[in-house]
Write an enzyme that holds these catalytic residues in place. Structure first.
Site, mmCIF file in Angstrom:
data_model
loop_
_atom_site.group_PDB
_atom_site.id
_atom_site.type_symbol
_atom_site.label_atom_id
_atom_site.label_comp_id
_atom_site.label_asym_id
_atom_site.label_seq_id
_atom_site.Cartn_x
_atom_site.Cartn_y
_atom_site.Cartn_z
ATOM 1 N N ARG A 211 0.841 -1.197 0.000
ATOM 2 C CA ARG A 211 0.000 0.000 0.000
ATOM 3 C C ARG A 211 0.877 1.248 0.000
ATOM 4 N NH1 ARG A 211 -3.237 -3.795 2.446
ATOM 5 N NH2 ARG A 211 -4.909 -4.312 0.990
ATOM 6 N N ASP B 62 -6.473 -14.288 2.023
ATOM 7 C CA ASP B 62 -7.558 -13.543 2.669
ATOM 8 C C ASP B 62 -8.454 -12.824 1.659
ATOM 9 O OD1 ASP B 62 -5.311 -11.920 2.078
ATOM 10 O OD2 ASP B 62 -6.151 -10.310 3.291
ATOM 11 N N GLU B 63 -9.678 -12.572 2.104
ATOM 12 C CA GLU B 63 -10.618 -11.659 1.448
ATOM 13 C C GLU B 63 -10.744 -11.881 -0.060
ATOM 14 O OE1 GLU B 63 -10.467 -7.760 4.248
ATOM 15 O OE2 GLU B 63 -8.797 -7.943 2.870
ATOM 16 N N ASP C 163 0.263 -6.931 -3.027
ATOM 17 C CA ASP C 163 -1.153 -6.630 -2.833
ATOM 18 C C ASP C 163 -1.650 -5.880 -4.071
ATOM 19 O OD1 ASP C 163 -3.753 -6.135 -1.557
ATOM 20 O OD2 ASP C 163 -2.693 -6.632 0.292
ATOM 21 N N PHE D 290 -1.915 -2.954 14.343
ATOM 22 C CA PHE D 290 -1.317 -1.680 14.741
ATOM 23 C C PHE D 290 -1.601 -0.553 13.746
ATOM 24 C CE2 PHE D 290 2.264 -3.442 17.734
ATOM 25 C CZ PHE D 290 1.281 -3.933 18.576
ATOM 26 N N ASP D 291 -2.461 -0.839 12.751
ATOM 27 C CA ASP D 291 -2.928 0.271 11.917
ATOM 28 C C ASP D 291 -4.134 0.949 12.570
ATOM 29 O OD1 ASP D 291 -4.380 -2.094 11.457
ATOM 30 O OD2 ASP D 291 -4.844 -1.591 9.377
ATOM 31 N N HIS E 178 -6.351 -10.210 -3.907
ATOM 32 C CA HIS E 178 -5.439 -9.092 -3.603
ATOM 33 C C HIS E 178 -4.258 -9.029 -4.569
ATOM 34 C CE1 HIS E 178 -6.919 -7.249 0.159
ATOM 35 N NE2 HIS E 178 -7.392 -8.447 0.450
ATOM 36 N N TRP F 2 -0.733 -2.588 8.497
ATOM 37 C CA TRP F 2 -1.182 -2.304 7.128
ATOM 38 C C TRP F 2 -0.996 -0.812 6.901
ATOM 39 C CZ3 TRP F 2 -1.931 -6.693 4.673
ATOM 40 C CH2 TRP F 2 -2.255 -7.823 5.422
ATOM 41 N N THR F 3 -0.717 -0.438 5.648
ATOM 42 C CA THR F 3 -0.236 0.929 5.458
ATOM 43 C C THR F 3 -1.100 1.784 4.525
ATOM 44 O OG1 THR F 3 1.271 0.091 3.767
ATOM 45 C CG2 THR F 3 2.144 0.295 6.004
ATOM 46 N N GLU F 4 -2.386 1.457 4.435
ATOM 47 C CA GLU F 4 -3.262 2.332 3.652
ATOM 48 C C GLU F 4 -3.156 3.775 4.165
ATOM 49 O OE1 GLU F 4 -4.206 -0.573 4.944
ATOM 50 O OE2 GLU F 4 -5.602 -1.636 3.629
ATOM 51 N N TRP G 63 -6.691 -13.781 11.926
ATOM 52 C CA TRP G 63 -6.770 -12.309 11.983
ATOM 53 C C TRP G 63 -8.185 -11.808 12.222
ATOM 54 C CZ3 TRP G 63 -9.120 -8.854 8.406
ATOM 55 C CH2 TRP G 63 -9.669 -9.458 7.260
HETATM 56 C C1 ACM Z 1 -6.122 -8.996 6.411
HETATM 57 O O1 ACM Z 1 -6.096 -8.102 7.276
HETATM 58 N N1 ACM Z 1 -6.843 -8.851 5.316
HETATM 59 C C2 ACM Z 1 -5.370 -10.228 6.569
#
Ligand code: ACM
Ligand code: ZN
Length: 765
Positions: A161, A330-331, A190, A423-424, A265, A472-474, A397
């Site tokens: 990200r 994931d997702e 990603d 931690f985001d 992703h 995560w760094t969005e 998660w």
């Molecule tokens: C995740 O936070 N989508 C693994």
């Protein structure tokens, strides 16, 4: 000169005091004794030449001491005093444990492995200055025996990200090493960027690593880029840089686990090689969180995709010595697979039930390949859906449920639940913090985290390898922000993962933390000074309502008002639960050393009404993620605020139907339900709210249906009270029905899917 004078007048007893030792994570056992060892020109580092493995540890120690003092300690040379590194055999300290013995003329670091020696050195280094100094390097005499509680002590970083260059990664690894983490989970792939050079597929980084720069726009609102715009934002690591980082990590006993996301992703990979998706249409790497109409999955029906992934993984496995290869999982939005002839053909040919089983097929096929290379796969907990691959390790998660299920199936698990180790999420009051993705994971919540769920037996719990925090760094766009999000929360996690449960002590941790803060200040590291938001909690005791006010700030006190004024140090000092005997608003702030710390005071409305403390019966169960303070949250006298995870009861895709037994017939003239709309979080006002009353709990009479007036396109977080007032009537039971919005509106990221209802409080007057 000035300094000399000050020193001269210092009272002598101060010098006799023992220097305080502030190790984080707190060691299993540490005994401080009289005196100190001074590291100086007469100190050498010694290790037996039989244990060549210690050369790198000795070099690391010498280099670090050089950085903080300018001293160049000789290695294995005759000298007056020594720091000795020695490999021993001591089953009690295990693979990563160590003994550190400091006396006035020698320091001994002993361990079964070089890893243990490295951790002994880290403990030693924590007693020394954090930056270059001319002061004496004084190490207090002590005896330490230490070893970790968990095997997997991880920190993750998303470099897709936002791309962070090799030097930032090395600084991140330095932090991991200081706090005895042994795993760096590197999220290299990603939708918004492919960050690892793959020689066979150069477009992955020539194209997939670069996107159109939209950093001026909030992540979730970025439009898809256009062909005419230049993709200037991004970067990637060459294989040479990766090798250097892996070696840097290895010197610090950190294993680097690469994450090569699949099958979802991966819009960045598809932008580079369109044949990888189901539609095979060309597209640009995503610029942010707006996914509409973009392909982000590999086609699971196309064998060329698997050949591509095997080629990629072959290069990855050659680069990374890590036992684990993270394959994401994931997702995955499986709609593209539903529409794809090849994917459907695969489902038929392989006798799969549905798209969940197709994902399982995908992961199992990749696992087979990874296993053939003598490595193990690890994936996010969605890899449980449709059947877990035989030897997979699960990273839990979405809470701990996936981890619990996997451990019960005898699969290894790493716990990394969003709450509290993402931690985001915010760590302090959002009113005073830089913008983050949401959620509220404070230092204390992290410190209190227990990675072994109660649901697991002792045998099952052995499958929990440890835990990890994810960044995560969005919303994290600079190295300074990376520091801020992990400091000091990673210190709290280090103690969760390393120290024995019985050694954990929140107050003691905070005391030790102050010394680490000084080091951060000296090194110019950006860190959060704490969460100063006062927590206001209702309790019911013997039919009376009280408010409990608390702050987790170190040495913090709480001051509060009940008359609507802003709190200050002239307001009431909180000492014991505040009895609520009328409908009031409490405003409260944290004060540390007479200084008001809360930028915006915490505020809570209390509503005294006839249903307080009364039992609520739900027709459809409340989501277990939004239980607020338990089943009585709807009638606890405390009204929800726009901070969503606090007092709200949430339910997805179903109407909220709640019946309250008032325990005796009462005269009532008002019924009201507060509801929240928070568009971005899929929380929408109900379409309408219906109130009914009953004398016997069986036959209900409709009082009123109140329609919603808030637009489904309104993106501002807001609360609406759906209220019916009427002339007084008798009732023992009251029932409220809130009709869920069945389809999120056009243009919403969940368009067409059902919304959540968030409700609080159900007021009866
Ligand atoms: C995740 O936070 N989508 C693994
Ligand atoms: Zn397909």
């Amino acid at each position: 000169m000035k300094y000399l004078l000050i020193v001269f007048f210092f009272p002598a007893f101060l010098f006799a005091q023992k220097k305080q030792i502030n190790i984080i994570p707190v060691p299993v056992s540490l005994q401080q004794t009289e005196g100190a060892f001074i590291i100086n020109e007469q100190t050498q580092i010694e290790f037996s030449t039989q244990s060549k493995q210690l050369q790198s540890a000795a070099n690391f120690l010498r280099n670090t001491i050089h950085e903080i003092s300018g001293l160049s300690l000789p290695i294995n040379k005759k000298a007056k005093q020594k720091i000795q590194l020695a490999l021993i055999k001591d089953a009690a300290i295990g693979e990563e444990g160590y003994q550190l013995i400091v006396s006035t003329n020698a320091i001994h670091i002993k361990a079964n492995t070089p890893a243990g020696i490295i951790y002994g050195m880290q403990t030693l280094l924590q007693t020394l200055p954090a930056v270059r100094t001319n002061a004496k390097l004084t190490v207090p005499c002590m005896q330490v025996t230490d070893y970790p509680r968990f095997k997997w002590r991880g920190m993750h970083l998303d470099v897709s990200r936002h791309f962070f260059g090799p030097n930032v990664i090395k600084q991140y690894l330095d932090l991991l090493a200081t706090y005895k983490f042994n795993t760096f989970h590197w999220h290299l792939v990603d939708d918004q960027g492919w960050r690892i050079e793959i020689k066979k597929y150069p477009a992955l980084t020539n194209t997939g690593a670069w996107r159109v720069d939209q950093t001026n726009l909030v992540w979730g609102s970025r439009p898809q880029a256009k062909e005419v715009e230049a993709p200037t934002y991004g970067g990637y690591y060459t294989q040479a840089q990766i090798k250097e980082i892996i070696a840097y990590a290895a010197e610090r006993n950190i294993s680097v686990v690469p994450e090569i996301e699949m099958p979802g992703h991966v819009a960045s990979a598809i932008a580079s090689y369109p044949f990888l998706s189901c539609t095979q249409q060309s597209q640009l790497p995503l610029t942010g969180g707006n996914y509409t109409n973009m392909a982000s999955n590999y086609c699971a029906g196309n064998d060329s995709v698997f050949h591509f992934l095997e080629d990629v993984l072959t290069e990855v496995i050659q680069l990374f010595p890590s036992k684990y290869i993270h394959i994401g999982g994931d997702e995955v939005d499986k709609t593209s697979w539903k529409k794809c002839a090849k994917c459907q053909q695969r489902i038929r040919k392989e006798n799969l039930k549905d798209e969940d089983e197709l994902q399982s097929y995908f992961i199992k096929r990749i696992e087979k390949f990874v296993t053939s290379k003598k490595r193990k796969i690890i994936g996010w907990d969605e890899i449980l859906e449709g059947g877990l691959a035989p030897d997979a390790t699960v990273m839990s998660w979405r809470g701990e449920a996936g981890g619990i299920a996997a451990a019960k199936m005898k699969h290894d698990v790493v716990m990394t639940p969003g709450n509290p180790v993402y931690f985001d999420h915010y760590q302090g009051d959002p009113a005073s913090e830089p913008i983050a993705i949401g959620g509220f994971n404070t230092l204390k919540k992290v410190y209190d985290y227990e990675p072994l769920p109660k649901e697991l037996s002792e045998t099952e719990a052995k499958y929990v390898l440890g835990a990890q925090a994810n960044l995560w760094t969005e919303y994290v766009t600079t190295p300074k922000q990376v520091e801020y999000m992990v400091l000091p929360r990673m210190l709290a996690l280090s103690e969760v993962l390393w120290s024995p449960t019985k050694m954990k002590d929140w107050v003691g941790f905070n005391e030790r933390l102050q010394q680490h803060f000084k080091g951060f200040d000296q090194r110019g590291l950006n860190y959060s000074k704490g969460n100063f938001k006062v927590d206001i909690k209702p309790i019911l005791k013997e039919g009376k309502l009280y408010a409990i006010l608390s702050t987790e700030a170190y040495k913090g006190q709480v001051y509060y008002t009940t008359n609507g004024d802003q709190p200050s140090i002239k307001s009431y000092l909180y000492e014991s639960p505040v009895e609520i005997n009328s409908s009031v608003t409490i405003k409260a702030a944290t004060v540390v050393n007479s200084e008001l710390k809360s930028v915006v005071p915490a505020e809570q409305q209390f509503a005294l009404h006839k249903a307080i403390g009364k039992k609520v019966n739900y027709t459809h169960p409340i989501s277990r993620y939004y239980m607020a303070d338990g089943p009585n949250s709807l009638t606890d006298g405390i009204k929800g605020t726009t901070a969503i995870n606090k007092f709200w009861h949430g339910i997805a895709a179903k109407d909220l139907i709640a019946t309250v037994d008032l325990e005796e017939e009462k005269n009532i003239q008002l019924l009201s339900l507060g509801c929240l709309q928070n568009y971005n979080d899929w929380i929408m006002m109900p379409e309408w709210v219906k109130f009914e009353v009953s004398l016997d709990g069986i036959h209900f009479t409709l009082v009123e249906t109140v329609a919603n007036t808030v637009s489904t396109n309104d993106k501002t977080a807001q609360i609406k009270n759906f209220t019916a007032s009427f002339s007084s009537m008798k009732a023992r039971f009251v029932r409220v029905t809130a009709k869920v919005l069945d389809q999120l509106p056009k243009g919403h990221s969940g368009e067409g899917k059902p919304a959540w209802i968030f409700a609080d409080e159900f007021i009866v007057e």
